[in-house]
Design a protein around this motif. Structure first.
Motif, PDB file in Angstrom:
ATOM      1  N   SER A  26      -9.626   9.763  -5.091  1.00  0.00           N
ATOM      2  CA  SER A  26      -9.376  11.204  -4.624  1.00  0.00           C
ATOM      3  C   SER A  26      -8.135  11.404  -3.859  1.00  0.00           C
ATOM      4  O   SER A  26      -7.726  12.418  -3.745  1.00  0.00           O
ATOM      5  N   ASP A  27      -7.947  10.255  -2.806  1.00  0.00           N
ATOM      6  CA  ASP A  27      -6.919  10.352  -1.719  1.00  0.00           C
ATOM      7  C   ASP A  27      -5.748  10.045  -2.405  1.00  0.00           C
ATOM      8  O   ASP A  27      -4.500   9.942  -1.535  1.00  0.00           O
ATOM      9  N   LYS A  57       4.497  18.370  -5.366  1.00  0.00           N
ATOM     10  CA  LYS A  57       3.961  19.270  -4.218  1.00  0.00           C
ATOM     11  C   LYS A  57       3.439  18.636  -3.252  1.00  0.00           C
ATOM     12  O   LYS A  57       2.929  19.107  -2.021  1.00  0.00           O
ATOM     13  N   GLY A  58       3.291  17.200  -2.922  1.00  0.00           N
ATOM     14  CA  GLY A  58       2.896  16.295  -2.300  1.00  0.00           C
ATOM     15  C   GLY A  58       1.438  16.039  -2.030  1.00  0.00           C
ATOM     16  O   GLY A  58       0.738  15.785  -1.444  1.00  0.00           O
ATOM     17  N   GLU A  59       0.873  16.491  -3.329  1.00  0.00           N
ATOM     18  CA  GLU A  59      -0.643  16.524  -3.370  1.00  0.00           C
ATOM     19  C   GLU A  59      -1.047  14.983  -4.012  1.00  0.00           C
ATOM     20  O   GLU A  59      -0.299  14.643  -4.837  1.00  0.00           O
ATOM     21  N   PRO A  60      -2.100  14.403  -3.469  1.00  0.00           N
ATOM     22  CA  PRO A  60      -2.351  13.062  -4.094  1.00  0.00           C
ATOM     23  C   PRO A  60      -3.002  13.250  -5.353  1.00  0.00           C
ATOM     24  O   PRO A  60      -3.485  14.273  -5.908  1.00  0.00           O
ATOM     25  N   ILE A  61      -2.738  12.106  -6.156  1.00  0.00           N
ATOM     26  CA  ILE A  61      -3.278  12.188  -7.630  1.00  0.00           C
ATOM     27  C   ILE A  61      -4.392  11.176  -7.684  1.00  0.00           C
ATOM     28  O   ILE A  61      -4.436  10.118  -7.483  1.00  0.00           O
ATOM     29  N   LYS A 114       0.844  -1.026  -0.075  1.00  0.00           N
ATOM     30  CA  LYS A 114       0.022  -0.023   0.009  1.00  0.00           C
ATOM     31  C   LYS A 114       0.995   1.196  -0.066  1.00  0.00           C
ATOM     32  O   LYS A 114       2.139   1.404   0.322  1.00  0.00           O
ATOM     33  N   GLY A 115       0.198   2.440  -0.242  1.00  0.00           N
ATOM     34  CA  GLY A 115       0.940   3.795  -0.443  1.00  0.00           C
ATOM     35  C   GLY A 115       0.179   4.714  -0.945  1.00  0.00           C
ATOM     36  O   GLY A 115      -1.118   4.618  -1.063  1.00  0.00           O
ATOM     37  N   ARG A 116       0.777   5.849  -1.503  1.00  0.00           N
ATOM     38  CA  ARG A 116      -0.109   6.987  -2.038  1.00  0.00           C
ATOM     39  C   ARG A 116       0.692   7.179  -3.417  1.00  0.00           C
ATOM     40  O   ARG A 116       1.774   7.137  -3.519  1.00  0.00           O
ATOM     41  N   ILE A 117       0.022   7.729  -4.342  1.00  0.00           N
ATOM     42  CA  ILE A 117       0.586   8.394  -5.581  1.00  0.00           C
ATOM     43  C   ILE A 117       0.482   9.855  -5.451  1.00  0.00           C
ATOM     44  O   ILE A 117      -0.766  10.416  -5.352  1.00  0.00           O
ATOM     45  N   HIS A 126       5.052   2.194   0.482  1.00  0.00           N
ATOM     46  CA  HIS A 126       5.704   2.757  -0.325  1.00  0.00           C
ATOM     47  C   HIS A 126       4.855   3.850  -1.110  1.00  0.00           C
ATOM     48  O   HIS A 126       4.078   3.392  -1.906  1.00  0.00           O
ATOM     49  N   ASP A 127       5.243   4.954  -1.379  1.00  0.00           N
ATOM     50  CA  ASP A 127       4.805   6.221  -1.902  1.00  0.00           C
ATOM     51  C   ASP A 127       5.613   6.308  -3.354  1.00  0.00           C
ATOM     52  O   ASP A 127       6.723   6.183  -3.210  1.00  0.00           O
TER      53      ASP A 127
END
Length: 293
Positions: free
Chosen positions: A183-184, A142-146, A135-138, A285-286
């Motif tokens: 959205s997150d 700028k550190g904003e979620p895609i 799991k992680g974030r894309i 991992h992001d």
């Protein structure tokens, strides 16, 4: 076609004589490339001073490499890989702005039509190996979620093979899947803890590796292709930093920023909350995408 008199060939002026034969109407990029290749190749030959027998051995090696290549296996790409050229070309063509995730080589086992799955799905279809939650974030730089980022993932099974290498043994699309972020910008899916595996070493490139005292193994990793509108596509891996081959990848694909902690979860409450019956691994991992140029 006109002849060009660039002087007589000697050991000292060999490269200049050869490059001097490049015609004035040659495509400029081809002329640049061939001049550089001739210059450095002649310099290497002068440094090595090969015997006639050694030169013929090199010719035979290149011939065998060509004979080993076909529509499924490209032995010359394998040669490029083990010499670090593939990674160097990738680095030159994927220079990223500060903060963006680094790329690495695609590898030969990606297929374009893996199924799109809901977040949280399990891509391990045969149930082999230790369960692993990834799991992680894309994010953007700028550190904003895609939102709506496409995440194409694939990996080996517990035996170190991709599904396409074991037709009839592994289910089709085993340990492959495509996911899209909400959205997150978060992503999550289940897989199996991968393991190290060897690149094909039954041909001339494998023999060369052995003659150089090198092993053919790649450390355990997961493949990603991450893409989104308005951003550069990212082709990359994440690696297990505790793998025994992490410091000696046969194709030099490991970068420090791509190391991800493969944490063994043994806490009973966490196991229960994850709907698992026993310990599992977790990787967080992001990925940060660079804006399109």
């Amino acid at each position: 076609m006109t002849t060009r008199n660039q002087g007589y060939f000697t050991e000292e002026n060999s490269a200049e004589v050869v490059t001097g034969q490049i015609g004035p109407d040659t495509d400029p990029r081809l002329a640049e490339v061939m001049a550089a290749i001739v210059k450095h190749m002649h310099a290497a030959v002068k440094e090595i001073e090969p015997t006639q027998e050694e030169w013929l051995t090199a010719i035979k090696f290149l011939t065998e490499t060509g004979h080993k290549s076909d529509d499924w296996r490209q032995e010359y790409i394998l040669l490029s890989d083990i010499l670090g050229v593939s990674m160097l070309v990738d680095a030159i063509n994927n220079r990223k702005p500060s903060g963006a995730s680094e790329s690495t080589v695609l590898g030969p086992f990606h297929i374009p039509d893996a199924p799109e799955l809901p977040m949280g799905a399990n891509i391990c279809l045969d149930g082999k190996g230790a369960p692993m939650l990834i799991k992680g974030r894309i994010l953007n730089t700028k550190g904003e979620p895609i939102s709506g980022a496409k995440i194409d993932v694939w990996q080996t099974n517990d035996d170190g093979f991709y599904d396409v290498q074991q037709k009839g043994i592994q289910p089709d699309f085993n340990l492959r899947g495509v996911f899209r972020t909400g959205s997150d910008g978060t992503y999550t899916f289940w897989g199996a803890k991968p393991r190290f595996y060897p690149i094909p070493d039954d041909g001339p490139v494998g023999k060369l590796l052995g003659n150089m005292g090198r092993h053919p193994f790649r450390p355990a990793h997961l493949h990603y292709i991450v893409s989104a509108d308005g951003y550069e596509e990212l082709v990359t891996h994440i690696f297990d930093p505790d793998d025994e081959y992490i410091g000696s990848d046969a194709v030099f694909g490991v970068k420090e920023s791509l190391l991800a902690k493969f944490e063994l979860i043994e806490d009973a409450e966490q196991i229960k909350a994850a709907n698992q019956t026993g310990p599992y691994y977790e990787v967080v991992h992001d990925f940060v995408l660079a804006p399109e140029s």
